[in-house]
Design a protein around this motif. Structure first.
Motif, PDB file in Angstrom:
ATOM      1  N   UNK A  64      15.645  18.755  30.233  1.00 38.66           N
ATOM      2  CA  UNK A  64      16.683  18.508  29.160  1.00 38.66           C
ATOM      3  C   UNK A  64      16.916  19.841  28.226  1.00 38.66           C
ATOM      4  N   UNK A  65      15.590  20.693  27.927  1.00 37.73           N
ATOM      5  CA  UNK A  65      15.747  21.854  27.312  1.00 37.73           C
ATOM      6  C   UNK A  65      16.019  23.003  28.221  1.00 37.73           C
ATOM      7  N   UNK A  66      16.250  22.753  29.467  1.00 39.26           N
ATOM      8  CA  UNK A  66      16.513  23.925  30.338  1.00 39.26           C
ATOM      9  C   UNK A  66      15.416  24.709  30.307  1.00 39.26           C
ATOM     10  N   UNK A  67      14.107  24.438  30.368  1.00 36.58           N
ATOM     11  CA  UNK A  67      12.960  25.256  30.035  1.00 36.58           C
ATOM     12  C   UNK A  67      12.232  25.450  31.666  1.00 36.58           C
ATOM     13  N   UNK A  68      12.939  24.907  32.634  1.00 36.07           N
ATOM     14  CA  UNK A  68      12.382  24.923  33.943  1.00 36.07           C
ATOM     15  C   UNK A  68      12.409  26.292  34.740  1.00 36.07           C
ATOM     16  N   UNK A  69      11.734  27.335  34.043  1.00 37.05           N
ATOM     17  CA  UNK A  69      11.902  28.558  34.613  1.00 37.05           C
ATOM     18  C   UNK A  69      10.640  29.425  34.283  1.00 37.05           C
ATOM     19  N   UNK A  70      10.452  30.622  34.675  1.00 37.52           N
ATOM     20  CA  UNK A  70       9.173  31.193  34.497  1.00 37.52           C
ATOM     21  C   UNK A  70       9.177  31.849  32.907  1.00 37.52           C
ATOM     22  N   UNK A  71       8.326  31.782  32.071  1.00 37.18           N
ATOM     23  CA  UNK A  71       7.808  32.413  30.852  1.00 37.18           C
ATOM     24  C   UNK A  71       7.008  33.387  30.840  1.00 37.18           C
ATOM     25  N   UNK A  72       7.021  34.393  29.905  1.00 31.54           N
ATOM     26  CA  UNK A  72       5.845  35.169  29.570  1.00 31.54           C
ATOM     27  C   UNK A  72       4.728  34.352  29.176  1.00 31.54           C
ATOM     28  N   UNK A  73       3.630  34.849  29.376  1.00 31.72           N
ATOM     29  CA  UNK A  73       2.206  33.875  28.990  1.00 31.72           C
ATOM     30  C   UNK A  73       2.440  33.982  27.274  1.00 31.72           C
ATOM     31  N   UNK A  74       1.910  33.029  26.673  1.00 26.93           N
ATOM     32  CA  UNK A  74       1.941  33.117  25.162  1.00 26.93           C
ATOM     33  C   UNK A  74       0.471  33.747  24.883  1.00 26.93           C
ATOM     34  N   UNK A  82       7.654  26.935  24.101  1.00 26.28           N
ATOM     35  CA  UNK A  82       7.527  26.808  22.633  1.00 26.28           C
ATOM     36  C   UNK A  82       7.294  28.168  21.874  1.00 26.28           C
ATOM     37  N   UNK A  83       6.439  28.992  22.294  1.00 26.58           N
ATOM     38  CA  UNK A  83       5.954  30.239  21.705  1.00 26.58           C
ATOM     39  C   UNK A  83       7.156  30.993  21.960  1.00 26.58           C
ATOM     40  N   UNK A  84       7.831  31.352  23.325  1.00 24.54           N
ATOM     41  CA  UNK A  84       8.602  32.356  23.330  1.00 24.54           C
ATOM     42  C   UNK A  84      10.173  32.084  22.522  1.00 24.54           C
ATOM     43  N   UNK A  85      10.403  30.722  22.396  1.00 23.15           N
ATOM     44  CA  UNK A  85      11.590  30.457  21.943  1.00 23.15           C
ATOM     45  C   UNK A  85      11.476  30.319  20.221  1.00 23.15           C
TER      46      UNK A  85
END
Length: 251
Positions: free
Chosen positions: A102-112, A149-152
């Protein structure tokens, strides 16, 4: 690269395997809601035991081990898809997949950074959640939540750190003695609104899972359809007992 496959229900990451324990701080009454769902969990476990991949009686040890492995893998997929809710862990897992999608977080993120993995996050509310529950969740989902959460939120977190440097004596959670002006307190509130903590996501996952389970508890459950090829049919029934649903959240 999308981390959701199938029909936008499966979230996976090749980097993280296994489970990670998380502790969610929850609204009053959450435990009571979960206890009410224990009969539903048992019925769901019975459905899982009826999957074509479940029976192993009469098979050789090697074939039975392979069959059990496929059965467990299939159940994990069904839990993540929200199609099987046989434990509290499954309930939260299905809700977490829904929240991530729902938050469209289904992708790669930089490590926090390291501070994202323990302790209180900047901007976390004080003492608002009276109940606490620890569950072991799929590691890839936990990693996505912490990283997203961290990157946003990192801009708001940096601004909040600077706010505390400007107001070293401030106690923003003590509204009767905040230690700063009303304007500074309003700025603090505005900055915290930019921060999404993992706790927000854990609570949303519980809420999604409970809502879905309660709705399904009121109607007949469909027969689970195996998505995997099965071994030749056996004239035997499963000898595997139903899984016990624990309110502690540990399977």
């Amino acid at each position: 690269m999308s981390l959701i496959s199938g029909e936008d229900v499966m979230v996976t990451s090749p980097k993280i395997i296994g489970t990670i324990p998380i502790t969610a701080r929850l609204p009053y009454g959450t435990r009571s809601q979960l206890e009410h769902l224990v009969p539903f969990f048992r019925a769901e476990a019975a459905r899982a035991s009826a999957l074509p991949t479940a029976p192993v009686k009469g098979m050789s040890r090697q074939v039975a081990a392979s069959r059990r492995s496929r059965w467990k893998q299939e159940m994990q997929q069904l839990r993540r898809a929200g199609e099987l809710t046989d434990t509290v862990i499954a309930l939260v897992t299905g809700g977490l997949v829904k929240e991530i999608a729902g938050r469209e977080w289904d992708r790669e993120w930089p490590d926090p950074p390291h501070q994202a993995y323990g302790g209180r996050w900047p901007g976390s509310p004080e003492g608002a959640w009276p109940e606490k529950l620890t569950v072991d969740l799929p590691g890839d989902l936990v990693h996505i939540v912490r990283a997203a959460c961290w990157n946003t939120s990192k801009e708001g977190i940096c601004q909040l750190y600077r706010w505390h440097e400007r107001h070293p004596a401030a106690r923003p959670h003590c509204r009767t003695r905040p230690g700063c002006t009303a304007e500074a307190l309003a700025e603090y509130t505005q900055l915290t609104s930019k921060i999404i903590t993992p706790g927000v996501i854990w609570r949303a996952a519980f809420a999604h899972g409970i809502h879905t389970a309660e709705a399904r508890h009121q109607m007949p459950a469909p027969v689970l359809i195996s998505t995997q090829a099965t071994a030749p049919r056996q004239r035997s029934s499963t000898s595997r007992p139903g899984m016990k649903a624990e309110i502690t959240g540990r399977a």
